[in-house]
Design an enzyme around this catalytic site. Structure first.
Site, PDB file in Angstrom:
ATOM      1  N   CYS A 227       0.837  -1.217   0.000  1.00  0.00           N
ATOM      2  CA  CYS A 227       0.000   0.000   0.000  1.00  0.00           C
ATOM      3  C   CYS A 227       0.865   1.257   0.000  1.00  0.00           C
ATOM      4  CB  CYS A 227      -0.931  -0.016   1.211  1.00  0.00           C
ATOM      5  SG  CYS A 227      -2.009   1.417   1.251  1.00  0.00           S
TER       6      CYS A 227
ATOM      7  N   CYS B  63      -0.566   4.173   2.007  1.00  0.00           N
ATOM      8  CA  CYS B  63      -0.472   4.023   3.473  1.00  0.00           C
ATOM      9  C   CYS B  63       0.960   4.251   3.948  1.00  0.00           C
ATOM     10  CB  CYS B  63      -0.877   2.621   3.926  1.00  0.00           C
ATOM     11  SG  CYS B  63      -2.281   1.913   3.096  1.00  0.00           S
ATOM     12  N   ASP B  64       1.927   3.699   3.212  1.00  0.00           N
ATOM     13  CA  ASP B  64       3.289   3.618   3.742  1.00  0.00           C
ATOM     14  C   ASP B  64       4.315   4.490   3.015  1.00  0.00           C
ATOM     15  OD1 ASP B  64       2.404   1.736   5.603  1.00  0.00           O
ATOM     16  OD2 ASP B  64       2.638   0.101   4.168  1.00  0.00           O
TER      17      ASP B  64
END
Ligand code: NAP
Length: 313
Positions: A135, A138-139
C-alpha cells in the site's frame, strides 16, 4: 444475543454501500456489516480520475465517505463489526459476528471485495512492515527522499509509482514483461516522470535487508532478467508489491460456488449466487473489470434483485 433482519449486507466498499442505498429505498431496512477496513480498497487509493461525477481527480476516501453518508441518509444501519461465520444451508440464514451476536436474515448481499496479493518472495515475511508493503498511499510517507521499487505493470503499480515519485528521490518499476497492462493515461505519466525508471523483463527473486538488534530495514531487491537470465540487484529502501488482488471469500468456502481463483460465481446478467436469497456484488465476484464504478453498479443490481426476491418470496 440475536436479531432478525430482512437483508444483511456484508462489506463496505462501493458495492456494499450501493446495495444499501437500493435496499433501503425498497424499505428493507438493511443492516450493513462494515468489516475491518471500513470503505474497502478505495480508502487506500490516493486519487481516482474515473469515478462518475468527480472530474480532476478525487481521493478514494472522499468517494467512500460520500457513498457511506448517502447510505446512512437513506436508512442503512451500519455495524462496525466483522463476520465470523455464515450458514447458508437453510433460509433464513444464520450469520455470527465477531462479538458473538447472531444475525438471522431472509437475504444476504456479499460485497467483501478483494485485497492485495503478495508475491511470497524470500525475505518478504521478514521485512513486511519494515520496508515491504502493498500500500503506497499508506506507507509511502516513510520513504521520503529515499529510493523505492514498485513491482507490477497494472494500474495499481503505475498509480503507486506516480504517487511515490512525488515523495521519493527515485522510484523503480520492475515488470516481468516489456509492456504494461495499466491504462495508457497512467503509462504516459510514468514514462514522462524523470525520477521513475522502468526495468522491463525482470522478475523479483529476493528482498534483501539488514538487522541491527531489533531494527531491520530493506536494502536491496534481487532481480532476474527474464531474457538473459542474469541476476542482479538494485539498492532500495522500500519494496511495494502491486501484483493484483485476491477475492475475500474464505468465509464462503463450502457455502457458495467459487471459481478456481476463489471469486464467487454469479448467474449471467445477475448477482444471484448458487444459493437462493444470497447475492454477490463488487470485486468479490468480478475477476475481469475490478473498477469502483462497476462495483457500485453491481451493488445496485444486487439491491434491486434482493428486493425483487423478497417481494416474490
Ligand atoms: P492487475 O491489473 O491484475 O495487474 C497485476 C500486475 O502484476 C500485472 O502487470 C502482472 O503482470 C503483474 N504480476 C502478477 N503476478 C506477478 C508475479 N507473480 N510476478 C511479477 N509480476 C506479477 O492488478 P492491479 O494493477 O492491482 O489492478 C487490479 C484491477 O483494479 C484492474 O482491473 C485495474 O484496472 C483496477 N484498478 C483501477 C484503477 C483505476 O481505474 N484508477 C486503479 C487501480 C486498479 P502481467 O501484466 O504480465 O500479467
Amino acid at each position: 444475543m440475536s436479531r432478525k433482519v430482512k437483508c444483511l449486507i456484508i462489506g463496505s466498499g462501493p458495492a456494499g454501500y450501493m446495495a444499501g442505498v437500493y435496499t433501503a429505498r425498497a424499505d428493507l431496512k438493511p443492516l450493513l456489516i462494515e468489516g475491518m477496513l471500513q470503505g474497502g480498497q478505495l480508502t487506500t487509493t490516493n486519487e481516482i480520475e474515473n469515478f462518475p461525477g468527480f472530474f480532476g481527480g478525487v481521493g478514494g476516501q472522499v468517494v467512500v465517505d460520500k457513498l457511506r453518508e448517502q447510505a446512512i441518509y437513506l436508512g442503512v444501519e451500519m455495524l462496525p463489526r466483522t463476520v465470523e461465520n455464515v450458514d447458508f444451508r437453510n433460509r433464513p440464514f444464520h450469520i455470527v459476528l465477531d462479538d458473538g451476536e447472531e444475525i438471522i436474515t431472509d437475504s444476504v448481499i456479499v460485497a467483501t471485495g478483494a485485497s492485495a496479493r503478495w508475491l511470497h518472495l524470500p525475505g518478504e515475511d521478514e521485512y513486511r512492515g519494515f520496508g515491504v508493503s502493498t500500500c503506497a498511499t499508506c506507507d509511502g510517507n516513510f520513504f521520503r527522499n529515499k529510493t523505492t521499487v514498485v513491482i507490477g505493470g497494472g494500474d495499481t503499480a503505475l498509480e503507486d509509482a506516480i504517487y511515490l515519485s512525488n515523495l521519493c528521490t527515485k522510484v523503480y518499476i520492475v515488470h516481468r514483461r516489456d509492456a504494461f497492462r495499466g491504462t495508457m493515461a497512467l503509462q504516459n505519466i510514468v514514462k514522462n516522470t524523470p525520477n521513475i525508471e522502468i526495468l522491463w523483463n525482470n522478475i523479483p527473486m529476493e528482498i534483501v535487508g539488514e538487522k541491527q538488534g531489533f531494527m531491520k530495514k530493506v536494502t536491496a531487491l534481487k532481480l532476474q532478467n527474464t531474457i538473459t537470465k542474469e541476476e542482479h540487484q538494485i539498492s532500495v529502501d522500500g519494496v511495494f508489491e502491486a501484483i493484483g488482488v485476491v477475492p475475500t471469500t474464505e468465509l464462503f468456502i463450502n457455502q457458495l460456488d467459487l471459481n478456481e481463483q476463489g471469486y464467487i460465481i454469479t448467474k449471467p446478467d445477475s448477482t444471484a449466487t448458487n444459493v437462493v436469497g444470497v447475492f454477490a456484488a463488487g470485486d468479490v465476484q468480478d475477476p475481469v473489470f475490478r473498477q469502483a464504478v462497476i462495483a457500485a453498479g453491481t451493488g445496485s443490481m444486487a439491491g434491486i434483485e434482493c428486493a425483487r426476491f423478497l417481494l416474490e418470496n
